[in-house]
Design a protein around this motif. Structure first.
Motif, PDB file in Angstrom:
ATOM      1  N   GLU A  90      13.068   2.826  -7.931  1.00  0.00           N
ATOM      2  CA  GLU A  90      13.045   2.670  -6.475  1.00  0.00           C
ATOM      3  C   GLU A  90      11.645   2.832  -5.892  1.00  0.00           C
ATOM      4  N   VAL A  91      10.884   3.781  -6.471  1.00  0.00           N
ATOM      5  CA  VAL A  91       9.555   4.055  -5.911  1.00  0.00           C
ATOM      6  C   VAL A  91       8.664   2.822  -6.040  1.00  0.00           C
ATOM      7  N   ILE A  92       8.819   2.106  -7.146  1.00  0.00           N
ATOM      8  CA  ILE A  92       7.947   0.950  -7.352  1.00  0.00           C
ATOM      9  C   ILE A  92       8.270  -0.163  -6.359  1.00  0.00           C
ATOM     10  N   THR A  93       9.539  -0.448  -6.200  1.00  0.00           N
ATOM     11  CA  THR A  93       9.860  -1.639  -5.412  1.00  0.00           C
ATOM     12  C   THR A  93      10.221  -1.360  -3.952  1.00  0.00           C
ATOM     13  N   ASN A  94      10.591  -0.119  -3.640  1.00  0.00           N
ATOM     14  CA  ASN A  94      11.076   0.118  -2.278  1.00  0.00           C
ATOM     15  C   ASN A  94      10.266   1.110  -1.467  1.00  0.00           C
ATOM     16  N   SER A  95       9.061   1.408  -1.900  1.00  0.00           N
ATOM     17  CA  SER A  95       8.273   2.374  -1.141  1.00  0.00           C
ATOM     18  C   SER A  95       7.702   1.720   0.114  1.00  0.00           C
ATOM     19  N   PRO A  96       7.664   2.483   1.199  1.00  0.00           N
ATOM     20  CA  PRO A  96       7.205   1.914   2.480  1.00  0.00           C
ATOM     21  C   PRO A  96       5.681   1.850   2.540  1.00  0.00           C
ATOM     22  N   ILE A  97       5.093   0.928   1.770  1.00  0.00           N
ATOM     23  CA  ILE A  97       3.633   0.905   1.643  1.00  0.00           C
ATOM     24  C   ILE A  97       3.002  -0.287   2.376  1.00  0.00           C
ATOM     25  N   GLN A  98       1.933  -0.007   3.089  1.00  0.00           N
ATOM     26  CA  GLN A  98       1.094  -1.059   3.665  1.00  0.00           C
ATOM     27  C   GLN A  98      -0.291  -0.912   3.053  1.00  0.00           C
ATOM     28  N   TYR A  99      -1.101  -1.954   3.188  1.00  0.00           N
ATOM     29  CA  TYR A  99      -2.434  -1.901   2.586  1.00  0.00           C
ATOM     30  C   TYR A  99      -3.493  -2.295   3.599  1.00  0.00           C
ATOM     31  N   MET A 100      -4.672  -1.814   3.362  1.00  0.00           N
ATOM     32  CA  MET A 100      -5.814  -2.248   4.160  1.00  0.00           C
ATOM     33  C   MET A 100      -7.027  -2.244   3.247  1.00  0.00           C
ATOM     34  N   ARG A 101      -7.923  -3.184   3.468  1.00  0.00           N
ATOM     35  CA  ARG A 101      -9.091  -3.246   2.596  1.00  0.00           C
ATOM     36  C   ARG A 101     -10.304  -2.568   3.240  1.00  0.00           C
ATOM     37  N   GLN A 102     -10.986  -1.798   2.414  1.00  0.00           N
ATOM     38  CA  GLN A 102     -12.286  -1.252   2.820  1.00  0.00           C
ATOM     39  C   GLN A 102     -13.309  -2.195   2.185  1.00  0.00           C
ATOM     40  N   SER A 103     -14.087  -2.874   2.995  1.00  0.00           N
ATOM     41  CA  SER A 103     -14.921  -3.934   2.398  1.00  0.00           C
ATOM     42  C   SER A 103     -16.058  -3.374   1.569  1.00  0.00           C
ATOM     43  N   TYR A 104     -16.537  -2.194   1.916  1.00  0.00           N
ATOM     44  CA  TYR A 104     -17.618  -1.594   1.134  1.00  0.00           C
ATOM     45  C   TYR A 104     -17.325  -0.093   1.044  1.00  0.00           C
ATOM     46  N   ALA A 105     -17.367   0.460  -0.167  1.00  0.00           N
ATOM     47  CA  ALA A 105     -17.004   1.878  -0.335  1.00  0.00           C
ATOM     48  C   ALA A 105     -18.097   2.772   0.243  1.00  0.00           C
ATOM     49  N   GLU A 106     -17.981   3.032   1.543  1.00  0.00           N
ATOM     50  CA  GLU A 106     -19.030   3.812   2.211  1.00  0.00           C
ATOM     51  C   GLU A 106     -18.713   5.298   2.253  1.00  0.00           C
ATOM     52  N   GLY A 107     -17.583   5.664   1.654  1.00  0.00           N
ATOM     53  CA  GLY A 107     -17.248   7.075   1.610  1.00  0.00           C
ATOM     54  C   GLY A 107     -15.829   7.333   2.087  1.00  0.00           C
TER      55      GLY A 107
END
Ligand code: UTP
Length: 276
Positions: A90-107
């Protein structure tokens, strides 16, 4: 008191300490007994009552998105061969996850700042996916949430003196058994750490932290440090350190990584021997 329902998991770093493997395999996807490290973090968040998760990723972290997505082709194959149970999680397919990209790892400070819109006007948790905890009773984030009223909280643990230079270290006064009021915080102190209480990768913040994150400048390691925003907030707001009961493993360190795998493997084989 608002319930803590949202969590940010920053996973956009370059993982330079673990090169060359992190060139293609994100540290957050390091396998720990058939599951990637980040899955343990998502499980810990959900067990602590988190209802929405934002994972901060970068261009070379698509593997994380693929992992928490369905694979219809694989499912069809497993169904045909009566092996679908092998993918049932369940955790793999049903987790309430959204994503966002950090374009440059500034910290880390910059990564958390990207969650401003997602967080809105609620308290929220931050879990660092390279810090894994094995706790005897409650998960690390659940321990923090237990103490949360209105002030920000940081998970802390005592660390040996010669290792303190690798951590954020707090100056703090004990309020209750596991609760300390923080009066100062220093990122990776080379000399004179203010105590032996080190910051771990678990936090609860109020949205007011974003106004401090907005103003920070590059600090230790030339990065925008979350610690500097916390430090700036201390003059205006209370912040507590909660001593986390449990063993912490920094999976970026080979020694910790191997110890964690061995310990979980032993636990699992013990469970299958005793049938528990
Ligand atoms: P770390 O400093 O432990 O990870 O940051 P790193 O930067 O990937 O590794 P090194 O230092 O180069 O070896 C803690 C967490 O914060 C994320 C990382 O992905 C890691 O999970 N992070 C760090 C970001 O999301 N963005 C950043 O700019 C920096």
């Amino acid at each position: 008191m608002d319930k803590v329902k949202k969590a940010i998991i920053p996973a956009a770093g370059y993982g330079t300490r673990n090169l060359p493997i992190t060139k293609v395999l994100p540290k957050e996807m390091f396998p720990i007994n058939r599951k990637p490290a980040i899955q343990y973090i998502v499980e810990e968040a959900i067990e602590a009552g988190i209802e929405e998760i934002l994972i901060i990723v970068s261009r070379n972290k698509n593997m994380i998105l693929d992992y928490f997505d369905r694979s219809l082709e694989l499912e069809a194959f497993l169904e045909k061969t009566n092996k679908l149970h092998l993918l049932k999680d369940e955790v793999i397919t049903n987790s309430p996850i959204q994503y966002m990209r950090q374009s440059y790892a500034e910290g880390l400070g910059d990564a958390v700042y990207l969650g401003k819109q997602f967080v809105g006007n609620e308290p929220f948790a931050v879990l660092l996916p390279d810090d894994l905890f094995l706790c005897p009773k409650k998960g690390a984030l659940a321990q923090l949430i237990e103490y949360y009223k209105t002030s920000s909280m940081i998970g802390i643990q005592r660390v040996e003196a010669d290792l303190l230079k690798n951590y954020g270290v707090v100056k703090a006064e004990k309020v209750k058994e596991c609760q300390f009021q923080i009066s100062d915080i220093v990122e990776k102190p080379e000399v004179s750490p203010p105590s032996d209480l080190a910051v771990t990768g678990r936090y609860i913040f109020n949205p007011s932290i974003f106004s401090y994150l907005e103003k920070i400048e590059k600090g230790a390691g030339g990065e925008l440090q979350l610690t500097d925003a916390i430090k700036a907030s201390l003059g205006d707001e209370k912040c507590f350190g909660i001593k986390i009961e449990g063993d912490r493993y920094d999976i970026g360190k080979e020694e910790d990584y191997i110890k964690l795998i061995n310990r979980l493997w032993k636990n699992n084989s013990l469970k299958s021997e005793t049938g528990k």
